[in-house]
Motif scaffolding. Structure first.
Motif: not given
Length: 242
Positions: A109-112, A117-120, A126-128, A131-132
């Motif tokens: 679970t990710v809180e938006l 960026t690493l968590t995303l 979802i790549g770098p 995420a950015s």
């Protein structure tokens, strides 16, 4: 006593017989050796093969001496030592699970509005770069109010949103709201939902003494459409500072 036919003695005949037997045995041994049974060269090659073993993982090759283990590999379950030889077995299942993406190992679970960026990037797909973009757009907005706003991120597709949506939560209390009665023009126009002419009208009316206390006050702005108003209301703070 000599043999009359050949002119040989009995002892000479026996010697010839034994010599013939010895030659036959020597020939048999030589034939067997050439077939690989007792050849000193073959034995030396076999010993040499046992002395050094090549272990290959992905695109790297590691040379091991007899009796050694490859320190490159983290688990003893990779090897089985038999007759002082190192044999590569198989990839440990625990190593496989550690190298697998986190979303497959456990519920994720990710809180938006707080994820970096690493968590995303723990989200599948979802790549770098994505995420950015997500983080930069979040900073422009002041925070996400719903996961659907990710579709406003460049390159984001509905299919990707459907895929990661079960792993997302949105904390709307983390949204940074715009102090509509004090914000400067250059800050107001940075918001992706507010056009320049709308920001200009807000600042102009405010300079004439108007204070925005509710959505109705914003709706009174001629350049403010209903669709824009609906989008920006969650980001507006109507606090009046005297």
């Amino acid at each position: 006593m000599r043999n009359k036919k050949h002119g040989l003695t009995h002892s000479q005949i026996i010697g010839i017989v034994w010599l013939s037997i010895a030659l036959l045995l020597a020939a048999a041994v030589l034939f067997f050796c050439r077939q690989g049974g007792l050849s000193p060269t073959a034995t030396t090659a076999a010993d040499s093969a046992k002395t050094t073993i090549l272990v290959q993982k992905e695109d790297s090759v590691y040379r091991l001496r007899r009796g050694e283990r490859a320190s490159k590999y983290p688990s003893d379950s990779y090897y089985d030592k038999r007759d002082s030889d190192v044999r590569l077995l198989s990839v440990d299942s625990t190593i496989k699970s550690q190298s697998a993406p986190a979303y497959r190992r456990q519920p994720l679970t990710v809180e938006l509005n707080s994820a970096d960026t690493l968590t995303l990037q723990l989200l599948h797909g979802i790549g770098p770069a994505f995420a950015s973009r997500i983080v930069r757009y979040r900073e422009r907005l002041g925070g996400y109010r719903s996961a659907e706003q990710l579709l406003e991120v460049y390159g984001f597709t509905p299919e990707l949103l459907v895929h990661i949506a079960p792993h997302l939560t949105v904390d709307t209390t983390a949204i940074h709201r715009i102090p509509i009665n004090t914000v400067e023009l250059k800050q107001l126009i940075k918001h992706p939902y507010i056009e320049y002419y709308q920001a200009r009208d807000i600042v102009t009316l405010r300079s004439r003494g108007m204070r925005f206390l509710s959505a109705d006050d914003l709706r009174a702005i001629p350049s403010m459409s209903d669709s824009t108003l609906v989008r920006i209301l969650p980001y507006v703070d109507f606090t009046v500072v005297e």
